[in-house]
Design an enzyme around this catalytic site. Structure first.
Site, PDB file in Angstrom:
ATOM      1  N   LYS A  21      -5.130   5.854  -7.613  1.00 39.78           N
ATOM      2  CA  LYS A  21      -4.921   7.303  -7.784  1.00 39.78           C
ATOM      3  C   LYS A  21      -4.826   7.650  -9.266  1.00 39.78           C
ATOM      4  O   LYS A  21      -5.386   8.653  -9.727  1.00 39.78           O
ATOM      5  CB  LYS A  21      -3.649   7.733  -7.053  1.00 39.78           C
ATOM      6  N   SER A  70      -1.643   5.433   2.284  1.00 41.76           N
ATOM      7  CA  SER A  70      -2.821   4.562   2.339  1.00 41.76           C
ATOM      8  C   SER A  70      -2.854   3.791   3.657  1.00 41.76           C
ATOM      9  O   SER A  70      -1.827   3.621   4.318  1.00 41.76           O
ATOM     10  CB  SER A  70      -2.813   3.561   1.176  1.00 41.76           C
ATOM     11  N   LEU A  78       0.877  -1.177   0.000  1.00 42.74           N
ATOM     12  CA  LEU A  78       0.000   0.000   0.000  1.00 42.74           C
ATOM     13  C   LEU A  78       0.911   1.223   0.000  1.00 42.74           C
ATOM     14  O   LEU A  78       1.999   1.184   0.600  1.00 42.74           O
ATOM     15  CB  LEU A  78      -0.862   0.033   1.262  1.00 42.74           C
ATOM     16  N   ASP A  79       0.459   2.315  -0.603  1.00 48.28           N
ATOM     17  CA  ASP A  79       1.235   3.563  -0.561  1.00 48.28           C
ATOM     18  C   ASP A  79       1.426   4.004   0.892  1.00 48.28           C
ATOM     19  O   ASP A  79       0.625   3.644   1.767  1.00 48.28           O
ATOM     20  CB  ASP A  79       0.491   4.679  -1.297  1.00 48.28           C
ATOM     21  N   LYS A  80       2.442   4.839   1.111  1.00 44.77           N
ATOM     22  CA  LYS A  80       2.724   5.318   2.466  1.00 44.77           C
ATOM     23  C   LYS A  80       1.499   6.020   3.075  1.00 44.77           C
ATOM     24  O   LYS A  80       1.207   5.887   4.266  1.00 44.77           O
ATOM     25  CB  LYS A  80       3.922   6.276   2.409  1.00 44.77           C
TER      26      LYS A  80
END
Ligand code: URA
Length: 236
Positions: free
Chosen positions: A188, A105, A101-103
């Site tokens: 995104k 998220s 997951l993105d930082k």
């Protein structure tokens, strides 16, 4: 192997809890009550808790609720990682996140030390679905729902697999998205095609397993055996 290490692995509990359990008088080794956490468990010995035999699990599978600001990696020179959050309880396991997951998220990250399991989970041809709750800076439209279902073409020309976009009836700027693919910054970039920015992104399920609502951000628990199998089931 020491008894506390055996108990910790068999029950997937922290070493401190295993030490307390050993001292509780509920554990037998080959039928003999054993209260010493540092007692050596001979190879092949039968360890039992309250009379029920235990087997030591070969691998660890954890469901973590990732907080924002933590990176999906095993180690990082600068930021706290998802593995840093659990390392104290699993000091000798080579854990890694099965998928990122993105930082910014939040939500469900699966941590394991089982490489083939992670490989199965992430193999593109298996299409294991991942479900996200998304907050947006503008309203979701029918054109987006249709575009996601047909397969969004990103700004770089890449056409993605069909994805499910379900608007939230209570909030025009919120939706559920189900992906069967893992492209960098995928959600995104998908909304970016329609000129929308993503304000919040929370993974709520992997395959047929939902993130346990009892897990506060930063908390984790082992997957049950049924959940481990349901990871490869369709999203609910
Ligand atoms: N898509 C994104 O853009 N970010 C994530 O963290 C997951 C899916």
């Amino acid at each position: 192997m020491r008894l506390d290490k055996f108990l910790s692995g068999a029950l997937q509990i922290p070493r401190s809890a295993a030490r307390a359990l050993a001292g509780s008088g509920r554990v037998t080794v080959d039928g003999q009550l054993c209260r010493r956490a540092d007692a050596a468990v001979p190879d092949g010995a039968l360890v039992a808790l309250d009379g029920a035999p235990l087997t030591r699990e070969e691998h660890v599978y954890l469901m973590l609720n990732k907080p924002a600001g933590v990176v999906s990696a095993s180690e990082d020179g600068r930021d706290t990682t998802v593995v840093d959050l659990v390392r104290g309880d699993y000091p000798r396991r080579e854990l890694f996140p099965a998928g990122r997951l993105d930082k910014t998220s939040t939500g469900f990250v699966l941590l394991t030390d089982d490489g083939p399991f992670a490989h199965r989970l992430l193999a593109p041809r298996r299409h294991v679905p991942k479900t996200y709750r998304v907050g947006l800076d503008g309203p979701v439209t029918g054109a987006m729902v249709e575009g996601f279902a047909a397969g969004v073409t990103l700004a770089d020309g890449q056409t993605l697999h069909p994805a499910r976009l379900v608007p939230d009836p209570a909030d025009p700027c919120a939706a559920t998205v189900v992906l069967t693919q893992g492209v960098y910054h995928q959600i995104k970039r998908m909304f970016g095609v329609y000129g929308l920015g993503v304000d919040s992104l929370h993974r709520t399920a992997i395959g047929g397993v939902e993130l346990d609502p009892a897990l506060a951000p930063g908390r984790w628990r082992p997957l049950t055996a049924a959940e481990k199998d349901a990871i490869f089931a369709p999203a609910r």
